[in-house]
Design a protein around this motif. Structure first.
Motif, PDB file in Angstrom:
ATOM      1  N   SER A 141       0.833  -1.208   0.000  1.00  0.00           N
ATOM      2  CA  SER A 141       0.000   0.000   0.000  1.00  0.00           C
ATOM      3  C   SER A 141       0.865   1.253   0.000  1.00  0.00           C
ATOM      4  O   SER A 141       0.522   2.256  -0.638  1.00  0.00           O
ATOM      5  CB  SER A 141      -0.939   0.000   1.214  1.00  0.00           C
ATOM      6  N   VAL A 142       1.985   1.217   0.708  1.00  0.00           N
ATOM      7  CA  VAL A 142       2.901   2.351   0.738  1.00  0.00           C
ATOM      8  C   VAL A 142       3.542   2.534  -0.629  1.00  0.00           C
ATOM      9  O   VAL A 142       3.609   3.654  -1.167  1.00  0.00           O
ATOM     10  CB  VAL A 142       3.974   2.148   1.819  1.00  0.00           C
ATOM     11  N   ASP A 143       4.025   1.442  -1.200  1.00  0.00           N
ATOM     12  CA  ASP A 143       4.641   1.523  -2.527  1.00  0.00           C
ATOM     13  C   ASP A 143       3.646   2.071  -3.552  1.00  0.00           C
ATOM     14  O   ASP A 143       4.004   2.903  -4.389  1.00  0.00           O
ATOM     15  CB  ASP A 143       5.121   0.139  -2.974  1.00  0.00           C
ATOM     16  N   ALA A 144       2.412   1.616  -3.484  1.00  0.00           N
ATOM     17  CA  ALA A 144       1.407   2.053  -4.461  1.00  0.00           C
ATOM     18  C   ALA A 144       1.177   3.557  -4.382  1.00  0.00           C
ATOM     19  O   ALA A 144       1.120   4.249  -5.402  1.00  0.00           O
ATOM     20  CB  ALA A 144       0.100   1.296  -4.251  1.00  0.00           C
ATOM     21  N   LEU A 145       1.037   4.073  -3.158  1.00  0.00           N
ATOM     22  CA  LEU A 145       0.755   5.498  -3.010  1.00  0.00           C
ATOM     23  C   LEU A 145       1.959   6.343  -3.414  1.00  0.00           C
ATOM     24  O   LEU A 145       1.809   7.330  -4.151  1.00  0.00           O
ATOM     25  CB  LEU A 145       0.345   5.803  -1.575  1.00  0.00           C
ATOM     26  N   PHE A 146       3.135   5.978  -2.962  1.00  0.00           N
ATOM     27  CA  PHE A 146       4.315   6.765  -3.313  1.00  0.00           C
ATOM     28  C   PHE A 146       4.619   6.691  -4.806  1.00  0.00           C
ATOM     29  O   PHE A 146       5.021   7.682  -5.419  1.00  0.00           O
ATOM     30  CB  PHE A 146       5.520   6.304  -2.503  1.00  0.00           C
ATOM     31  N   GLU A 147       4.440   5.524  -5.408  1.00  0.00           N
ATOM     32  CA  GLU A 147       4.678   5.420  -6.850  1.00  0.00           C
ATOM     33  C   GLU A 147       3.711   6.311  -7.626  1.00  0.00           C
ATOM     34  O   GLU A 147       4.116   6.988  -8.587  1.00  0.00           O
ATOM     35  CB  GLU A 147       4.541   3.958  -7.293  1.00  0.00           C
ATOM     36  N   ALA A 148       2.449   6.325  -7.219  1.00  0.00           N
ATOM     37  CA  ALA A 148       1.470   7.167  -7.907  1.00  0.00           C
ATOM     38  C   ALA A 148       1.779   8.648  -7.697  1.00  0.00           C
ATOM     39  O   ALA A 148       1.637   9.466  -8.613  1.00  0.00           O
ATOM     40  CB  ALA A 148       0.064   6.837  -7.409  1.00  0.00           C
ATOM     41  N   ALA A 149       2.192   9.011  -6.481  1.00  0.00           N
ATOM     42  CA  ALA A 149       2.537  10.410  -6.206  1.00  0.00           C
ATOM     43  C   ALA A 149       3.786  10.823  -6.975  1.00  0.00           C
ATOM     44  O   ALA A 149       3.862  11.934  -7.521  1.00  0.00           O
ATOM     45  CB  ALA A 149       2.748  10.604  -4.707  1.00  0.00           C
ATOM     46  N   GLU A 150       4.766   9.942  -7.026  1.00  0.00           N
ATOM     47  CA  GLU A 150       6.003  10.254  -7.749  1.00  0.00           C
ATOM     48  C   GLU A 150       5.725  10.442  -9.231  1.00  0.00           C
ATOM     49  O   GLU A 150       6.270  11.360  -9.863  1.00  0.00           O
ATOM     50  CB  GLU A 150       7.013   9.127  -7.528  1.00  0.00           C
ATOM     51  N   LEU A 186      11.023   3.294   4.851  1.00  0.00           N
ATOM     52  CA  LEU A 186      11.621   4.610   5.086  1.00  0.00           C
ATOM     53  C   LEU A 186      12.899   4.759   4.269  1.00  0.00           C
ATOM     54  O   LEU A 186      13.112   5.779   3.588  1.00  0.00           O
ATOM     55  CB  LEU A 186      11.892   4.766   6.583  1.00  0.00           C
ATOM     56  N   ASN A 187      13.756   3.755   4.328  1.00  0.00           N
ATOM     57  CA  ASN A 187      15.006   3.819   3.567  1.00  0.00           C
ATOM     58  C   ASN A 187      14.766   3.846   2.066  1.00  0.00           C
ATOM     59  O   ASN A 187      15.553   4.426   1.306  1.00  0.00           O
ATOM     60  CB  ASN A 187      15.903   2.638   3.937  1.00  0.00           C
ATOM     61  N   LYS A 188      13.682   3.237   1.628  1.00  0.00           N
ATOM     62  CA  LYS A 188      13.369   3.204   0.197  1.00  0.00           C
ATOM     63  C   LYS A 188      12.804   4.524  -0.289  1.00  0.00           C
ATOM     64  O   LYS A 188      13.146   4.988  -1.391  1.00  0.00           O
ATOM     65  CB  LYS A 188      12.368   2.078  -0.072  1.00  0.00           C
ATOM     66  N   TRP A 189      11.949   5.165   0.521  1.00  0.00           N
ATOM     67  CA  TRP A 189      11.159   6.282   0.011  1.00  0.00           C
ATOM     68  C   TRP A 189      11.486   7.651   0.598  1.00  0.00           C
ATOM     69  O   TRP A 189      11.258   8.662  -0.064  1.00  0.00           O
ATOM     70  CB  TRP A 189       9.659   6.010   0.242  1.00  0.00           C
ATOM     71  N   HIS A 190      11.976   7.734   1.809  1.00  0.00           N
ATOM     72  CA  HIS A 190      12.135   9.040   2.438  1.00  0.00           C
ATOM     73  C   HIS A 190      13.140   9.900   1.671  1.00  0.00           C
ATOM     74  O   HIS A 190      14.272   9.487   1.411  1.00  0.00           O
ATOM     75  CB  HIS A 190      12.586   8.877   3.887  1.00  0.00           C
ATOM     76  N   ASN A 191      12.695  11.066   1.268  1.00  0.00           N
ATOM     77  CA  ASN A 191      13.490  12.028   0.488  1.00  0.00           C
ATOM     78  C   ASN A 191      13.812  11.557  -0.928  1.00  0.00           C
ATOM     79  O   ASN A 191      14.673  12.134  -1.582  1.00  0.00           O
ATOM     80  CB  ASN A 191      14.788  12.403   1.227  1.00  0.00           C
ATOM     81  N   ARG A 192      13.124  10.535  -1.394  1.00  0.00           N
ATOM     82  CA  ARG A 192      13.211  10.160  -2.812  1.00  0.00           C
ATOM     83  C   ARG A 192      12.245  11.053  -3.580  1.00  0.00           C
ATOM     84  O   ARG A 192      11.053  11.103  -3.248  1.00  0.00           O
ATOM     85  CB  ARG A 192      12.852   8.687  -2.991  1.00  0.00           C
ATOM     86  N   ARG A 194      10.011  13.780  -4.205  1.00  0.00           N
ATOM     87  CA  ARG A 194       9.349  14.690  -3.263  1.00  0.00           C
ATOM     88  C   ARG A 194       8.601  13.913  -2.174  1.00  0.00           C
ATOM     89  O   ARG A 194       7.647  14.405  -1.594  1.00  0.00           O
ATOM     90  CB  ARG A 194       8.390  15.617  -4.018  1.00  0.00           C
ATOM     91  N   MET A 195       9.082  12.707  -1.870  1.00  0.00           N
ATOM     92  CA  MET A 195       8.390  11.861  -0.904  1.00  0.00           C
ATOM     93  C   MET A 195       8.958  12.049   0.508  1.00  0.00           C
ATOM     94  O   MET A 195      10.157  12.236   0.689  1.00  0.00           O
ATOM     95  CB  MET A 195       8.511  10.382  -1.296  1.00  0.00           C
ATOM     96  N   THR A 196       8.071  11.972   1.497  1.00  0.00           N
ATOM     97  CA  THR A 196       8.451  12.024   2.908  1.00  0.00           C
ATOM     98  C   THR A 196       7.814  10.837   3.613  1.00  0.00           C
ATOM     99  O   THR A 196       6.598  10.645   3.528  1.00  0.00           O
ATOM    100  CB  THR A 196       7.964  13.330   3.562  1.00  0.00           C
ATOM    101  N   TYR A 197       8.627  10.041   4.292  1.00  0.00           N
ATOM    102  CA  TYR A 197       8.074   8.902   5.018  1.00  0.00           C
ATOM    103  C   TYR A 197       7.662   9.325   6.416  1.00  0.00           C
ATOM    104  O   TYR A 197       8.391  10.038   7.112  1.00  0.00           O
ATOM    105  CB  TYR A 197       9.076   7.747   5.104  1.00  0.00           C
ATOM    106  N   ALA A 198       6.480   8.895   6.835  1.00  0.00           N
ATOM    107  CA  ALA A 198       5.966   9.184   8.170  1.00  0.00           C
ATOM    108  C   ALA A 198       5.861   7.892   8.964  1.00  0.00           C
ATOM    109  O   ALA A 198       5.210   6.931   8.523  1.00  0.00           O
ATOM    110  CB  ALA A 198       4.595   9.851   8.089  1.00  0.00           C
TER     111      ALA A 198
END
Length: 425
Positions: A141-150, A186-192, A194-198
């Motif tokens: 679910s995290v990958d899906a949302l970040f990929e779509a946002a990216e 977090l290591n995959k997505w944070h600051n990739r 315009r993504m921010t991991y929470a």
């Protein structure tokens, strides 16, 4: 490098309308320009001056429409997109009846991707250019949302929910797996891009003491990440937390003891706070996300915005989709106004706009990048038609100030008012 000149009305805040006179907190220009170079705001000022000094810029003339920073949603649940506006439940019943069965589907990457796309498209249609979203326990679910946002070039905040008890078995992780999966994501997505991991423990009832401590340990390793959870949303929930954590002084103390309080911690709701909790939230520098449509829709209560502001607690505005009943930040502002009226401290239009932009940016510690029209900021911009429907138009025509002109759109507007959404220029 692409150069674009947006022309229209502007409202540019110089001060917080909670700290200065609301009427004087922002400068209104009826014919202004916002120059965007390489995805960032390069200049603001007179439309004609900027046109003359930048003859090769692509000009987007929005006429009488109002140019604002994109709306920022400080708290939302993208997996609840499909169940928004479900009938007749309070918080715990809502989770068991609607939320958990739906979230169980997000282990399927295709389903997660489809809902992520729908969710982001609905956000953009309503002028939301950044949101802080809870995902499900599934990394997919995290990958899906970040990929779509990216793919859309968005600045987005999200995290995997951590839950190891009081949830269906197929929606539980463990203290260790919650930590491990969250750290890997977090290591995959944070600051990739315009993504921010929470870091995202759902809330105290669905996390054991060990899991909350694991979340606190992860946050101590990555303190520049936000941490998001829920606090004091409903009376029954607070009683449940008291049973689950009998040694804690109160609900907020559960998070304090686990290292989940402080700058960058965003507490959703925070309606039924005790005196110690108000003081502790202020003293620790913890932030709040105000979710007015959700608070009324599922019968939670009335948030005390005046007290939060008096205590200088950073507070953002949030849809809380899908407990919140609208994807529209305009509708969310209207609900915030209605709650403030019931509280006896009505919010000014300037305060509502500020909460939905710079206030939410501050609550997510992103105010140096988004949330305001200023040189150097990322150029996430929207334009609002202040006469988008006949009812709004006839009221706006009688306005004598910009605040009178914008207030009918706040109270009666929807996605029809959002005319242009510009992402990073």
């Amino acid at each position: 490098m692409k150069t674009t000149l947006h022309i229209g009305q502007t409202l540019i805040f110089g001060d917080s309308p909670f700290e200065a006179s609301p009427e004087e907190s922002a400068v209104h220009e009826s014919r202004a320009g916002v120059l965007v170079v390489g995805g960032r705001i390069a200049a603001t000022g007179s439309a004609e001056d900027l046109r003359r000094s930048n003859p090769h810029a692509q000009v987007l003339d929005h006429g009488r429409r109002l140019i604002l920073p994109g709306f920022i949603d400080a708290h939302a649940h993208f997996p609840q997109t499909a169940i928004i506006a479900s009938w007749g439940k309070r918080l715990i019943d809502w989770l068991n009846t609607y939320t958990f069965p739906e979230e169980a589907r997000f282990g399927d990457p295709a389903y997660a991707a489809a809902i992520a796309a729908t969710y982001l498209d609905l956000c953009l249609a309503n002028g939301i250019t950044t949101a802080a979203s809870y995902c499900t326990i599934h990394p997919e679910s995290v990958d899906a949302l970040f990929e779509a946002a990216e793919t859309r070039g968005l600045r987005w905040v999200a995290g995997k929910v951590m839950m190891d008890r009081n949830a269906p078995v197929d929606l539980r992780d463990t203290a260790q797996s919650g930590y491990d999966f969250s750290k890997a994501l977090l290591n995959k997505w944070h600051n990739r891009a315009r993504m921010t991991y929470a870091i995202t423990p759902r809330f105290a009832p669905t996390s054991s003491h060990d899991q909350l401590e694991a979340a606190g340990a992860l946050w101590s390793e990555f303190p520049n990440c936000p941490m998001q959870t829920h606090l004091c949303e409903q009376i029954e929930e607070i009683a449940w937390v008291r049973e689950l954590y009998p040694d804690a002084r109160d609900y907020f103390d559960v998070y304090q003891r686990a290292g989940l309080a402080g700058p960058g911690a965003v507490m959703g709701h925070a309606i039924h706070l005790g005196e110690r909790e108000w003081q502790a939230i202020a003293d620790t520098g913890t932030h709040i996300a105000h979710c007015p449509t959700s608070n009324t829709f599922i019968g939670s209560g009335l948030f005390d915005m005046a007290r939060a502001q008096t205590a200088s607690i950073p507070t953002g505005l949030a849809t809380d989709v899908g407990g919140g009943s609208s994807f529209s930040m305009l509708r969310t502002m209207a609900a915030a106004y209605e709650i403030s009226q019931l509280r006896g401290a009505p919010l000014h239009p300037a305060q509502l706009i500020w909460l939905a932009t710079q206030g939410s940016a501050q609550s997510l510690r992103l105010e140096d990048r988004i949330g305001s029209i200023a040189v150097g900021m990322e150029a996430d911009l929207i334009t609002l038609d202040l006469a988008s429907t006949p009812a709004i138009a006839q009221r706006q025509a009688r306005a004598e100030t910009i605040w009178e002109a914008v207030f009918p759109t706040i109270m009666m507007g929807d996605d029809r008012a959002v005319q242009v959404v510009s992402i990073a220029g």
